[in-house]
Design an enzyme around this catalytic site. Structure first.
Site, PDB file in Angstrom:
ATOM      1  N   LYS A 114      45.729   4.941  -6.332  1.00  0.00           N
ATOM      2  CA  LYS A 114      46.706   5.064  -5.250  1.00  0.00           C
ATOM      3  C   LYS A 114      47.057   6.521  -4.994  1.00  0.00           C
ATOM      4  O   LYS A 114      46.766   7.396  -5.788  1.00  0.00           O
ATOM      5  CB  LYS A 114      47.957   4.232  -5.569  1.00  0.00           C
ATOM      6  CG  LYS A 114      47.679   2.729  -5.363  1.00  0.00           C
ATOM      7  CD  LYS A 114      48.887   1.851  -5.505  1.00  0.00           C
ATOM      8  CE  LYS A 114      48.477   0.392  -5.225  1.00  0.00           C
ATOM      9  NZ  LYS A 114      49.564  -0.558  -5.486  1.00  0.00           N
ATOM     10  N   ARG A 174      46.254  -3.829 -13.026  1.00  0.00           N
ATOM     11  CA  ARG A 174      45.358  -4.110 -11.897  1.00  0.00           C
ATOM     12  C   ARG A 174      44.592  -2.840 -11.576  1.00  0.00           C
ATOM     13  O   ARG A 174      45.195  -1.856 -11.126  1.00  0.00           O
ATOM     14  CB  ARG A 174      46.200  -4.576 -10.706  1.00  0.00           C
ATOM     15  CG  ARG A 174      45.402  -4.946  -9.466  1.00  0.00           C
ATOM     16  CD  ARG A 174      46.346  -5.413  -8.354  1.00  0.00           C
ATOM     17  NE  ARG A 174      45.631  -5.726  -7.136  1.00  0.00           N
ATOM     18  CZ  ARG A 174      45.255  -4.822  -6.242  1.00  0.00           C
ATOM     19  NH1 ARG A 174      45.535  -3.549  -6.425  1.00  0.00           N
ATOM     20  NH2 ARG A 174      44.595  -5.191  -5.161  1.00  0.00           N
TER      21      ARG A 174
HETATM   22  C1  7PM Z   1      45.127   0.580   0.845  1.00  0.00           C
HETATM   23  C2  7PM Z   1      46.365   0.843   0.288  1.00  0.00           C
HETATM   24  C3  7PM Z   1      44.307  -0.404   0.317  1.00  0.00           C
HETATM   25  C4  7PM Z   1      46.805   0.096  -0.783  1.00  0.00           C
HETATM   26  C5  7PM Z   1      44.740  -1.119  -0.770  1.00  0.00           C
HETATM   27  C6  7PM Z   1      45.996  -0.894  -1.290  1.00  0.00           C
HETATM   28  C7  7PM Z   1      48.822  -4.117  -5.262  1.00  0.00           C
HETATM   29  C8  7PM Z   1      48.425  -5.409  -4.916  1.00  0.00           C
HETATM   30  C9  7PM Z   1      47.510  -3.986  -3.556  1.00  0.00           C
HETATM   31  C10 7PM Z   1      49.729  -3.925  -6.357  1.00  0.00           C
HETATM   32  C11 7PM Z   1      49.705  -6.319  -6.607  1.00  0.00           C
HETATM   33  C12 7PM Z   1      45.521  -1.283  -3.610  1.00  0.00           C
HETATM   34  C13 7PM Z   1      46.481  -1.630  -2.477  1.00  0.00           C
HETATM   35  N1  7PM Z   1      48.224  -3.239  -4.412  1.00  0.00           N
HETATM   36  N2  7PM Z   1      48.845  -6.508  -5.575  1.00  0.00           N
HETATM   37  N3  7PM Z   1      47.613  -5.305  -3.852  1.00  0.00           N
HETATM   38  N4  7PM Z   1      50.130  -5.075  -6.993  1.00  0.00           N
HETATM   39  N5  7PM Z   1      50.144  -7.379  -7.299  1.00  0.00           N
HETATM   40  O1  7PM Z   1      45.546  -0.080  -3.978  1.00  0.00           O
HETATM   41  O2  7PM Z   1      50.162  -2.826  -6.718  1.00  0.00           O
HETATM   42  O3  7PM Z   1      44.753  -2.112  -4.065  1.00  0.00           O
HETATM   43  S1  7PM Z   1      46.616  -3.376  -2.224  1.00  0.00           S
END
Ligand code: 7PM
Length: 278
Positions: free
Chosen positions: A222, A256
């Site tokens: 991130k 994750r």
């Molecule tokens: C762009 C920005 C693409 C952010 C994808 C993302 C989480 C999640 C995501 C989290 C849970 C990523 C995020 N982040 N589900 N889904 N916790 N439970 O970096 O922090 O995958 S999407």
């Protein structure tokens, strides 16, 4: 609660486990051919399983901050074949990253174990669908809406406000009949949070364990990691692994991550020390 009740029985969470992120995004260089995408997703799933992932999280892109809305039909067309294909090669617990009740229902019917909802089951019908099933749920905190949440995130007490929101959602789940051994909470790093908010949440992540259910942390690749480590075009895997290690030491039981192999290796070191006898 140091286990989750999943379809196949108890899933041990006395030590931190790794959730590998399986993206099911259409390949921009192909013309969206389903079989091509499915092959790629399955190959990635096999790799993460071989690298030691404990859970795979399948995301059909609808919950991504700033991402354009995807219809339930499109989301299902992407994720259901992947769920079935992974299920055919492995018994690994699967979670689905979705906020739509309709998608949750179909994913549950296809045999997923966990619903991972960035809206913490606040959308219409979502709570009832999970309650009427046997799956577990990950309740995530988000401030605002994905397209605007990063403009001006504001909190008086970020840790307190995130805990209070998650406590309310845990209570809503309990009232709907979802037992504690089916609930996970997640502070939602990057979802309506500045770098400082994210750092405060990581520093005080241990306070979330007072909710009495397992804590999931998702910081992998991130912006908070890329900013702090000055990784803009290069890989932010090392910073992501460090963040996962810090979260595990502070009590997170599910990490994750994208970079499964190095995180599994780092977590082996953490568990050897943190869970040492005597
Ligand atoms: C762009 C920005 C693409 C952010 C994808 C993302 C989480 C999640 C995501 C989290 C849970 C990523 C995020 N982040 N589900 N889904 N916790 N439970 O970096 O922090 O995958 S999407």
């Amino acid at each position: 609660m140091s286990y989750l009740r999943l379809r196949n029985g108890k899933f041990d969470l006395s030590r931190p486990k790794i959730m590998g992120i399986l993206n099911v995004t259409p390949d921009s260089f192909s013309d969206g051919g389903q079989f091509f995408d499915l092959d790629k997703a399955l190959k990635h799933a096999r790799e993460m399983i071989a690298d030691g992932a404990d859970i795979l999280d399948i995301g059909g892109e609808s919950t991504r901050p700033g991402a354009q809305e995807v219809s339930a039909e499109q989301e299902l067309a992407r994720i259901i074949p992947v769920i079935q294909a992974v299920r055919a090669i492995s018994d690994i617990p699967l979670s689905v990253d979705t906020q739509k009740a309709e998608v949750m229902q179909a994913a549950i019917a296809a045999g997923v174990d966990i619903i991972n909802d960035v809206r913490a089951l606040q959308n219409d019908g979502a709570l009832a669908i999970v309650a009427s099933s046997k799956v577990a749920v990950c309740l995530m905190h988000m401030q605002g809406e994905p397209d605007t949440m990063q403009i001006a995130p504001h909190y008086v007490d970020v840790v307190g406000e995130v805990i209070s929101f998650l406590a309310d959602r845990v209570e809503a789940c309990r009232l709907a009949g979802i037992s504690d051994d089916r609930i996970i909470v997640d502070p939602g790093f990057g979802f309506g949070k500045t770098l400082q908010h994210n750092l405060e949440l990581l520093k005080h992540l241990g306070r979330l364990t007072s909710l009495g259910v397992p804590v999931l942390a998702g910081m992998s690749r991130k912006k908070m990691i890329r900013e702090l480590t000055d990784c803009h075009n290069e890989s932010s895997a090392a910073g992501s692994v460090a963040a996962a290690v810090l979260a595990a030491i502070r009590g997170a039981r599910i990490l994750r991550v994208h970079d499964v192999k190095p995180t599994v290796q780092a977590l082996k070191l953490v568990t050897a020390i943190e869970w040492m006898d005597s």
